[in-house]
Design an enzyme around this catalytic site. Structure first.
Site, PDB file in Angstrom:
ATOM      1  N   GLY A 198      56.044  24.759  48.432  1.00 49.81           N
ATOM      2  CA  GLY A 198      57.474  24.991  48.211  1.00 49.81           C
ATOM      3  C   GLY A 198      58.239  24.810  49.522  1.00 49.81           C
ATOM      4  N   HIS A 199      57.697  25.391  50.605  1.00 47.46           N
ATOM      5  CA  HIS A 199      58.335  25.203  51.915  1.00 47.46           C
ATOM      6  C   HIS A 199      58.245  23.737  52.346  1.00 47.46           C
ATOM      7  CE1 HIS A 199      56.960  29.535  52.145  1.00 47.46           C
ATOM      8  NE2 HIS A 199      58.238  29.654  52.412  1.00 47.46           N
TER       9      HIS A 199
ATOM     10  N   GLN B 296      69.262  34.742  46.298  1.00 48.41           N
ATOM     11  CA  GLN B 296      69.392  34.563  47.749  1.00 48.41           C
ATOM     12  C   GLN B 296      70.230  33.322  48.064  1.00 48.41           C
ATOM     13  OE1 GLN B 296      66.259  35.130  50.919  1.00 48.41           O
ATOM     14  NE2 GLN B 296      65.955  32.967  50.538  1.00 48.41           N
TER      15      GLN B 296
ATOM     16  N   SER C 273      54.503  30.915  45.505  1.00 49.05           N
ATOM     17  CA  SER C 273      55.027  32.044  46.273  1.00 49.05           C
ATOM     18  C   SER C 273      53.950  32.498  47.239  1.00 49.05           C
ATOM     19  CB  SER C 273      55.371  33.195  45.318  1.00 49.05           C
ATOM     20  OG  SER C 273      55.455  34.414  46.036  1.00 49.05           O
TER      21      SER C 273
ATOM     22  N   MET D 140      59.785  32.866  56.250  1.00 48.87           N
ATOM     23  CA  MET D 140      59.028  33.995  56.787  1.00 48.87           C
ATOM     24  C   MET D 140      57.562  33.594  56.938  1.00 48.87           C
ATOM     25  SD  MET D 140      60.817  37.390  55.283  1.00 48.87           S
ATOM     26  CE  MET D 140      60.028  37.396  53.705  1.00 48.87           C
ATOM     27  N   GLY D 141      57.297  32.286  57.000  1.00 50.17           N
ATOM     28  CA  GLY D 141      55.933  31.816  57.202  1.00 50.17           C
ATOM     29  C   GLY D 141      55.106  31.889  55.934  1.00 50.17           C
TER      30      GLY D 141
ATOM     31  N   HIS E 247      53.801  27.219  52.055  1.00 53.19           N
ATOM     32  CA  HIS E 247      53.102  26.563  50.944  1.00 53.19           C
ATOM     33  C   HIS E 247      53.902  25.315  50.572  1.00 53.19           C
ATOM     34  CE1 HIS E 247      56.235  28.430  48.573  1.00 53.19           C
ATOM     35  NE2 HIS E 247      55.813  29.645  48.899  1.00 53.19           N
TER      36      HIS E 247
HETATM   37  O1  PAF Z   1      63.452  33.257  51.818  1.00 49.69           O
HETATM   38  C1  PAF Z   1      62.965  33.733  52.865  1.00 49.69           C
HETATM   39  O2  PAF Z   1      61.850  33.384  53.258  1.00 49.69           O
HETATM   40  C2  PAF Z   1      63.769  34.749  53.676  1.00 49.69           C
HETATM   41  O3  PAF Z   1      64.492  35.600  52.851  1.00 49.69           O
HETATM   42  C3  PAF Z   1      64.688  34.105  54.728  1.00 49.69           C
HETATM   43  C4  PAF Z   1      65.761  33.230  54.087  1.00 49.69           C
HETATM   44  C5  PAF Z   1      63.864  33.284  55.695  1.00 49.69           C
HETATM   45  C6  PAF Z   1      65.404  35.198  55.528  1.00 49.69           C
HETATM   46  O4  PAF Z   1      64.486  36.033  56.190  1.00 49.69           O
END
Ligand code: PAF
Length: 288
Positions: free
Chosen positions: A35-36, A152, A184, A29-30, A33
């Protein structure tokens, strides 16, 4: 790097990726950071091409949640993606994902139920639906999810199994500040004091509980003590619970001593909801 702001151009491009080229996918979701960045780096290591999506999905936010103030940092996100040599970025519009009259959703009904499922009704239905829609567009071989959102990860893994999708779901370990605070996009809302001194205590307590579990000493009283300690520090604790893997069932006292577990926390600090967890894997099991 190819940046697609509409789905039609993306589909055209995707159709031209030759068969046999492995595709790694990082849905986000942009407000990216480190982590991504770890997810993207893992994808680049393991796949021939990496696709990133950025979409703040309205259907996974409750009416009282932070959709409107969710951070949007698209130019920084694209710069990071470029530095990490991402091949394509998909930025769908809300109208691409949910065109007028849209009325379909995907709900998983076991793993989604406890923990965040109780405090965020409809959240995992929103997640499962958007993730499936993105999977149908991106057609990845492997998709990467951060284990900070452990529930998730297990929900997505279950959906993929139940629907027999040929996609490997890979969980990537949580990246933390030196203090132990899990990275986060929402940490930016915390005061310096909360970021540096209070929020890191979540991981401290989770780790103590994990140590107890690995020494086969975990019990409900220890979980309750940790919950009380975090409440005294100023958290409005929503849950601090151990759950069995991968279905997130309620552990028996015996399970607490010997079964693979997630010990998961959610709580509100200074109006910001934080989640974190540790996995307790007894048999050298790897999560993916
Ligand atoms: O973890 C997230 O950022 C969101 O829940 C995801 C997996 C992109 C779904 O919108």
């Amino acid at each position: 790097m190819n940046v697609f702001r509409g789905i039609a151009e993306f589909k055209e491009w995707r159709a031209k990726v030759p068969q046999g080229v492995s595709v790694g996918f990082v849905p986000t979701m942009g407000a990216l950071h480190n982590g991504h960045a770890a997810l993207l780096a893992r994808s680049s290591q393991e796949s021939d091409i990496t696709i990133l999506s950025i979409f703040v999905n309205p259907t996974q936010f409750g009416a009282t949640e932070d959709l409107s103030r969710y951070p949007r940092t698209i130019e920084d996100d694209l710069a990071l993606a470029r530095r990490l040599r991402v091949d394509a970025v998909l930025l769908p519009e809300v109208s691409d994902v949910y065109p007028d009259g849209y009325s379909t959703s995907v709900s998983e009904n076991v793993v989604s139920e406890p923990l965040c499922g109780i405090f965020r009704p409809g959240h995992f239905e929103g997640v499962a639906t958007i993730v499936l829609k993105l999977f149908l567009w991106v057609k990845p071989n492997t998709a990467y999810f951060g284990l900070k959102d452990a529930q998730q990860f297990f929900v997505v893994q279950k959906v993929v199994r139940d629907l027999d999708l040929d996609i490997k779901i890979c969980g990537v370990e949580t990246i933390r500040e030196v203090s132990g605070l899990a990275l986060s996009s929402r940490n930016r809302y915390l005061s310096k004091n909360a970021q540096e001194l209070i929020a890191p205590k979540i991981f401290l307590h989770l780790n103590q509980l994990k140590d107890a579990a690995l020494e086969r000493q975990l019990n409900e009283a220890l979980l309750a003590d940790a919950k009380n300690a975090l409440t005294k520090l100023g958290f409005l604790v929503q849950y601090l619970e151990a759950r069995t893997l991968p279905a997130l069932g309620v552990p028996s006292p015996d399970d607490l001593l010997s079964t693979d577990l997630v010990i998961a926390f959610a709580g509100i600090l200074e109006g910001t909801r934080l989640i974190d967890n540790v996995l307790v894997l007894h048999r050298f099991r790897k999560i993916s």
